[in-house]
Design an enzyme around this catalytic site. Structure first.
Site, PDB file in Angstrom:
ATOM      1  N   GLU A  90      17.238 -25.116   1.051  1.00 21.20           N
ATOM      2  CA  GLU A  90      18.475 -24.955   0.293  1.00 21.20           C
ATOM      3  C   GLU A  90      19.456 -24.039   1.026  1.00 21.20           C
ATOM      4  O   GLU A  90      19.057 -23.119   1.730  1.00 21.20           O
ATOM      5  CB  GLU A  90      18.185 -24.349  -1.073  1.00 21.20           C
ATOM      6  CG  GLU A  90      17.301 -25.190  -1.967  1.00 21.20           C
ATOM      7  CD  GLU A  90      16.920 -24.455  -3.243  1.00 21.20           C
ATOM      8  OE1 GLU A  90      17.435 -23.335  -3.460  1.00 21.20           O
ATOM      9  OE2 GLU A  90      16.118 -24.993  -4.009  1.00 21.20           O
ATOM     10  N   CYS A 103      24.753 -18.656   2.088  1.00 21.92           N
ATOM     11  CA  CYS A 103      23.415 -18.079   1.961  1.00 21.92           C
ATOM     12  C   CYS A 103      22.430 -19.095   2.524  1.00 21.92           C
ATOM     13  O   CYS A 103      22.326 -20.208   1.997  1.00 21.92           O
ATOM     14  CB  CYS A 103      23.099 -17.777   0.496  1.00 21.92           C
ATOM     15  SG  CYS A 103      21.422 -17.129   0.233  1.00 21.92           S
ATOM     16  N   CYS A 110       7.714 -19.904   1.209  1.00 28.64           N
ATOM     17  CA  CYS A 110       7.588 -18.463   1.448  1.00 28.64           C
ATOM     18  C   CYS A 110       6.182 -18.029   1.073  1.00 28.64           C
ATOM     19  O   CYS A 110       5.617 -18.502   0.083  1.00 28.64           O
ATOM     20  CB  CYS A 110       8.621 -17.698   0.612  1.00 28.64           C
ATOM     21  SG  CYS A 110       8.622 -15.904   0.897  1.00 28.64           S
ATOM     22  N   CYS A 114       6.532 -13.227  -4.585  1.00 30.91           N
ATOM     23  CA  CYS A 114       7.251 -12.459  -5.603  1.00 30.91           C
ATOM     24  C   CYS A 114       7.226 -13.224  -6.931  1.00 30.91           C
ATOM     25  O   CYS A 114       7.543 -14.415  -6.978  1.00 30.91           O
ATOM     26  CB  CYS A 114       8.677 -12.183  -5.165  1.00 30.91           C
ATOM     27  SG  CYS A 114       8.779 -11.173  -3.662  1.00 30.91           S
ATOM     28  N   CYS A 117      10.378 -15.368  -8.311  1.00 28.05           N
ATOM     29  CA  CYS A 117      11.133 -16.202  -7.371  1.00 28.05           C
ATOM     30  C   CYS A 117      10.535 -17.596  -7.256  1.00 28.05           C
ATOM     31  O   CYS A 117       9.329 -17.753  -7.034  1.00 28.05           O
ATOM     32  CB  CYS A 117      11.153 -15.526  -6.000  1.00 28.05           C
ATOM     33  SG  CYS A 117      12.102 -16.431  -4.763  1.00 28.05           S
ATOM     34  N   GLY A 157      12.518 -18.102   1.939  1.00 26.82           N
ATOM     35  CA  GLY A 157      11.798 -17.510   3.053  1.00 26.82           C
ATOM     36  C   GLY A 157      12.078 -16.036   3.256  1.00 26.82           C
ATOM     37  O   GLY A 157      12.998 -15.462   2.663  1.00 26.82           O
ATOM     38  N   GLU A 158      11.264 -15.419   4.094  1.00 21.03           N
ATOM     39  CA  GLU A 158      11.376 -14.005   4.463  1.00 21.03           C
ATOM     40  C   GLU A 158      11.800 -13.929   5.931  1.00 21.03           C
ATOM     41  O   GLU A 158      11.026 -14.252   6.836  1.00 21.03           O
ATOM     42  CB  GLU A 158      10.020 -13.315   4.245  1.00 21.03           C
ATOM     43  CG  GLU A 158       9.830 -11.989   4.948  1.00 21.03           C
ATOM     44  CD  GLU A 158      10.861 -10.946   4.604  1.00 21.03           C
ATOM     45  OE1 GLU A 158      11.524 -10.446   5.541  1.00 21.03           O
ATOM     46  OE2 GLU A 158      11.024 -10.622   3.410  1.00 21.03           O
ATOM     47  N   SER A 189      18.107  -9.984   4.415  1.00 24.21           N
ATOM     48  CA  SER A 189      17.344  -9.446   3.294  1.00 24.21           C
ATOM     49  C   SER A 189      15.848  -9.553   3.553  1.00 24.21           C
ATOM     50  O   SER A 189      15.357 -10.589   3.996  1.00 24.21           O
ATOM     51  CB  SER A 189      17.695 -10.207   2.011  1.00 24.21           C
ATOM     52  OG  SER A 189      16.922  -9.736   0.919  1.00 24.21           O
ATOM     53  N   SER A 212      14.954  -6.063  -0.782  1.00 25.76           N
ATOM     54  CA  SER A 212      14.634  -6.559  -2.127  1.00 25.76           C
ATOM     55  C   SER A 212      13.661  -5.567  -2.751  1.00 25.76           C
ATOM     56  O   SER A 212      12.452  -5.635  -2.519  1.00 25.76           O
ATOM     57  CB  SER A 212      14.022  -7.959  -2.046  1.00 25.76           C
ATOM     58  OG  SER A 212      14.955  -8.885  -1.563  1.00 25.76           O
ATOM     59  N   ASN A 288      19.140 -15.468 -12.786  1.00 24.05           N
ATOM     60  CA  ASN A 288      19.183 -16.762 -13.439  1.00 24.05           C
ATOM     61  C   ASN A 288      17.766 -17.111 -13.879  1.00 24.05           C
ATOM     62  O   ASN A 288      16.794 -16.820 -13.179  1.00 24.05           O
ATOM     63  CB  ASN A 288      19.691 -17.837 -12.461  1.00 24.05           C
ATOM     64  CG  ASN A 288      21.147 -17.638 -12.095  1.00 24.05           C
ATOM     65  OD1 ASN A 288      22.032 -17.667 -12.941  1.00 24.05           O
ATOM     66  ND2 ASN A 288      21.402 -17.416 -10.809  1.00 24.05           N
ATOM     67  N   CYS A 331      17.177 -19.078  -6.122  1.00 24.35           N
ATOM     68  CA  CYS A 331      16.662 -19.560  -4.846  1.00 24.35           C
ATOM     69  C   CYS A 331      15.382 -20.362  -5.027  1.00 24.35           C
ATOM     70  O   CYS A 331      14.429 -19.903  -5.657  1.00 24.35           O
ATOM     71  CB  CYS A 331      16.409 -18.355  -3.945  1.00 24.35           C
ATOM     72  SG  CYS A 331      15.954 -18.811  -2.288  1.00 24.35           S
TER      73      CYS A 331
END
Length: 342
Positions: A90, A103, A110, A114, A117, A157-158, A189, A212, A288, A331
Site C-alpha cells: 500500500e 507514505c 511485517c 504490534c 496494526c 513494514g519496518e 519511522s 513509534s 482508525n 496501514c
C-alpha cells in the site's frame, strides 16, 4: 538481468562504459527512470541500437495498480500496488498546505507484531527492493497528478528491518538528477530497533526519525509492541537521546491514542517524564478502527486532556490530522482485504 532503477548514476555510467558508451548517457537514462518510464523504448534521445542493448542487459521495475480509493472527506488517496511477484503493498498520498506527502511501504508484511496494526497480520513475506520503494513514489505521483514533495516511510513494514535497501532508496530519491527530494523532507519511522537506530546515526542523515512509541512504560509497551521485549525503554530512550544530540534533529514520537489503554492521565505524566529535556515532539494519532483489532480510538475529550497534561509539562505535542477515515486508511487494511478475498 540487473535492476537498473536500483542503480545510482555512477553505477549506470560504469556499466555503460563496459558497453563502450559515453558517460553522459548515464545521466540521460537516470533522468528517464526518474520520470517513471517502464521501457527503454520510451527513452527517445537514445539510439535504437542502444535501447535494444539495454533491454538485453537490464530490467526496469514496474507496479500494477490493483485498487485506488479516494477519500470523499479530504482527498487522501490510497493505492494497492501489485509487485512483479504477485505480492501487494500500500501507498498513501496525503495533501497538506505545505505540499503533498506520500507514505510508502518498505516491506511486504511485517514481523514486528504490534497489536493494533493491520500490517503485521500474516507476518513478513519479504523486503522491498530499492526500486520498488522508488516506484511507490513515482507511480503515486503519476497516478495522482500531485507533485510529491515529502516522503514518510511509515507504511507496511519496518524500515530498519530492511536497512540496506532503505538506505539505497534514500540515495536514489534524493539524487539531484532524479526526483531530488530533500532529505529534510523525508521521515523514517521505526518501532524501536535499537541497533538500527545507531546504524542510522552513523549515516548522519538529515531526515526526521520517528519513533513509534505508543506507551510510556515497559509493561504496557511490551503488551502492545513485542519489540519492547527485545529492546526495552531503558535501551531505546538512550539511543533516541544520542540520536537527537548528535544530529541536532528533533525526534518525533508517534503515539496512537488507544481508548482505555494508553490514554490515561497517568500515561500522560509518565510520557512527559520519559521525554523530559529531549529535543523532540509528540505526535498523537487518533487511530482508525481496524476490524481485526480489539482496540478502539480515544475520545476527543480524552485526547484534549492528554494534550493539556503534556503541555503543562513543557512537552511539544501535536495531533496528527485524521485522514482517509472512509477509505481503509489504517496501514495494511487494503492489503489485508485483498488477502481475504483470495
Amino acid at each position: 538481468m540487473r535492476d537498473i532503477k536500483a542503480m545510482l548514476p555512477e553505477e549506470i555510467a560504469a556499466a555503460l562504459a563496459e558497453m563502450g558508451q559515453p558517460k553522459y548517457r548515464a545521466k540521460q537514462i537516470f533522468q528517464w527512470l526518474a520520470r517513471g518510464v517502464t521501457s527503454f523504448d520510451e527513452m527517445t534521445n537514445l539510439s535504437k541500437d542502444l535501447r535494444a542493448a539495454l533491454s538485453e542487459r537490464f530490467s526496469i521495475s514496474r507496479l500494477e495498480m490493483l485498487r485506488k480509493q479516494v477519500s470523499a472527506i479530504d482527498g487522501t488517496i490510497k493505492y494497492l500496488w501489485q509487485l512483479s511477484d504477485g505480492n501487494a503493498v500500500e501507498t498513501v498520498v496525503m495533501h497538506y498546505k505545505h505540499g503533498n506527502t506520500v507514505c510508502i511501504s518498505s516491506q511486504v508484511g511485517c514481523r514486528q507484531g504490534c497489536a493494533f496494526c493491520a500490517s503485521t497480520i500474516g507476518g513478513l513475506i519479504r523486503n522491498l527492493e530499492p526500486s520498488e520503494m522508488l516506484d511507490e513514489v513515482l507511480y503515486s505521483e503519476r497516478e495522482s497528478g500531485s507533485k510529491i514533495s515529502n516522503i514518510v516511510l511509515m507504511g507496511i513494514g519496518e524500515p530498519l528491518d530492511n536497512f540496506d535497501n532503505v538506505m539505497r532508496f534514500l540515495e536514489l530519491v534524493t539524487c539531484e538528477n532524479g526526483l531530488n527530494i530533500s532529505m529534510r523532507n523525508i521521515s523514517l519511522s521505526t518501532c524501536g530497533i535499537v541497533p538500527g537506530i545507531y546504524k542510522l546515526l552513523d549515516k548522519r542523515l538529515q531526515l526526521t526519525l520517528s519513533i513509534s512509541l505508543h506507551a510510556p512504560y515497559d509493561e504496557l509497551r511490551s503488551k502492545i509492541m513485542p519489540i519492547n521485549r527485545r529492546y526495552s525503554l531503558d535501551e531505546l530512550m538512550p539511543a533516541c537521546r544520542e540520536y537527537a544530540k548528535v544530529t541536532s534533529r528533533r525526534i518525533s514520537f508517534e503515539y496512537a491514542m488507544l481508548g482505555g489503554v494508553n490514554d490515561s492521565d497517568e500515561c500522560a505524566l509518565k510520557l512527559a517524564a520519559l521525554l523530559k529535556g529531549m529535543l523532540c515532539h509528540v505526535n498523537l494519532i487518533p487511530v482508525n478502527e481496524v476490524a481485526e483489532s480489539p482496540y478502539k480510538p480515544s475520545t476527543p475529550e480524552r485526547i484534549e486532556r492528554f494534550i493539556s497534561i503534556l503541555e503543562k509539562k513543557s512537552i511539544n505535542v501535536t495531533v496528527r490530522r485524521k485522514l482517509g477515515s472512509d477509505i481503509d486508511a489504517s496501514c495494511g487494511q487494503l492489503r489485508l482485504r485483498k488477502i481475504k478475498e483470495q
